[in-house]
Write an enzyme that holds these catalytic residues in place. Structure first.
Site, short mmCIF file in Angstrom:
data_model
loop_
_atom_site.label_atom_id
_atom_site.label_comp_id
_atom_site.label_asym_id
_atom_site.label_seq_id
_atom_site.Cartn_x
_atom_site.Cartn_y
_atom_site.Cartn_z
N GLU A 2 0.83 -1.21 0.00
CA GLU A 2 0.00 0.00 0.00
C GLU A 2 0.86 1.26 0.00
O GLU A 2 0.49 2.29 -0.58
CB GLU A 2 -0.93 0.01 1.21
CG GLU A 2 -1.94 -1.14 1.26
CD GLU A 2 -3.10 -0.99 0.29
OE1 GLU A 2 -3.05 -0.10 -0.57
OE2 GLU A 2 -4.06 -1.77 0.41
N HIS A 45 1.75 2.15 -3.43
CA HIS A 45 0.66 2.84 -4.11
C HIS A 45 0.71 4.34 -3.78
O HIS A 45 0.55 5.19 -4.67
CB HIS A 45 -0.69 2.27 -3.69
CG HIS A 45 -0.83 0.81 -3.98
ND1 HIS A 45 -1.92 0.07 -3.57
CD2 HIS A 45 -0.04 -0.06 -4.65
CE1 HIS A 45 -1.78 -1.19 -3.97
NE2 HIS A 45 -0.64 -1.29 -4.62
N TYR A 61 1.31 7.78 -6.50
CA TYR A 61 0.53 8.99 -6.75
C TYR A 61 1.42 10.23 -6.72
O TYR A 61 1.24 11.16 -7.51
CB TYR A 61 -0.61 9.10 -5.72
CG TYR A 61 -1.49 7.88 -5.67
CD1 TYR A 61 -1.96 7.29 -6.84
CD2 TYR A 61 -1.84 7.29 -4.46
CE1 TYR A 61 -2.76 6.16 -6.80
CE2 TYR A 61 -2.64 6.16 -4.42
CZ TYR A 61 -3.09 5.59 -5.58
OH TYR A 61 -3.87 4.47 -5.53
N ASP A 79 -2.69 -5.48 -7.32
CA ASP A 79 -2.40 -5.66 -5.88
C ASP A 79 -3.69 -5.71 -5.07
O ASP A 79 -3.84 -6.54 -4.16
CB ASP A 79 -1.54 -4.50 -5.36
CG ASP A 79 -0.11 -4.53 -5.91
OD1 ASP A 79 0.31 -5.59 -6.41
OD2 ASP A 79 0.56 -3.49 -5.83
#
Length: 295
Positions: A116, A119, A123, A242
């Protein structure tokens, strides 16, 4: 007193429950209770990627050529994903780490949370490429009510569980000091509530991983279908891959917990209506988000 190393704990790790049990002192993987957890961890590690590996330089030109409403859709989705994955990057370890018992579950939780954070970094990688002042995007995202409400909805279930994790040991200790109270009975009640909080949290995460991102994802892929922001779409495809693994993990946990523990079987029936409301709320929020994007 809790210790990360208990030389007296020689409990068979294959009989330990997933949560709320005495974790084995030795983290061993020669034999595991749940092979599916090992497979998910191996799969997630095999999918390791870094956002810098994806060529997004053409996206900078594409973004300048987007109409104002297209830029609104693209940037708003990024802001929402940033906030949700900020929660997901820190919360699983904080919420489940203190109460998980199995070595393979502990490893999965750590691997999940780490993915996570990739991720979240993705961004930032995207925003740095298309904005001359990326900090402005981060500074403004907490001003969007629809985003804050969405993040608050999932955070509530995490917060409830984290609070109980902290309070349970203290309350149990205090009860043992109170004369006239059967501590075992009271502690059993507390632990039942603790399990119920865990169950609701897992369902809220299941809804997040399975439903909550997909309006944003669909928009990203729609841009790529018309040859715009294709680098971003490639990154979102990796993130979605994912998320499918994370979804599989929560679904499996929701299946095995009632089989492991009669309390969870009872809780599953008791909370059925509330769980339905959690999913309905997520669906309505996704609809509202679509309305916000295309306003």
């Amino acid at each position: 007193m809790y210790s990360v190393f208990d030389s007296n704990n020689k409990k068979d790790h294959l009989t330990v429950k997933a949560f709320f049990d005495d974790p084995p002192t030795v983290a061993r993987y020669d034999k595991v209770k749940y092979q599916w957890l090992e497979k998910l961890t191996d799969k997630q590690l095999g999918f390791f990627w870094r956002p810098e590996e994806v060529d997004i330089y053409k996206d900078a030109k594409d973004f300048k050529d987007l109409t104002p409403h297209e830029q609104h859709i693209f940037t708003s989705n990024l802001k929402r994903q940033i906030l949700l994955d900020s929660v997901q990057g820190r919360a699983p370890t904080a919420a489940f780490g203190p109460i998980c018992s199995l070595p393979e579950l502990e490893t999965w939780i750590t691997t999940w949370a780490f993915s996570e954070t990739i991720h979240s970094r993705s961004y930032t990688h995207i925003i740095r490429n298309i904005y001359s002042n990326p900090s402005k995007v981060f500074d403004e995202l907490m001003d969007i009510e629809e985003i804050v409400d969405c993040a608050g909805d999932i955070s509530k279930y995490y917060d409830d569980l984290i609070t109980l994790n902290k309070e349970f040991r203290c309350i149990a200790y205090d009860l043992k000091q109170v004369m006239g109270v059967d501590p075992d009975v009271e502690i059993a009640k507390l632990q039942y509530d603790h399990k119920k909080t865990l169950w609701l949290c897992l369902n809220a995460i299941n809804a997040l991983e399975g439903v909550r991102f997909y309006v944003s994802f669909a928009c990203s892929w729609a841009f790529a279908e018309v040859k715009k922001m294709e680098g971003n779409a490639k990154i979102i495809k990796l993130i979605a891959r994912d998320e499918n693994i994370h979804l599989a993990a929560t679904q499996q946990l929701l299946k095995i917990l009632p089989q492991e523990d009669p309390d969870f079987a009872k809780i599953k029936e008791e909370t059925r209506d509330e769980v339905i409301r959690i999913f309905e709320s997520v669906i309505e929020q996704e609809k509202s988000w679509a309305e916000y994007l295309f306003k």
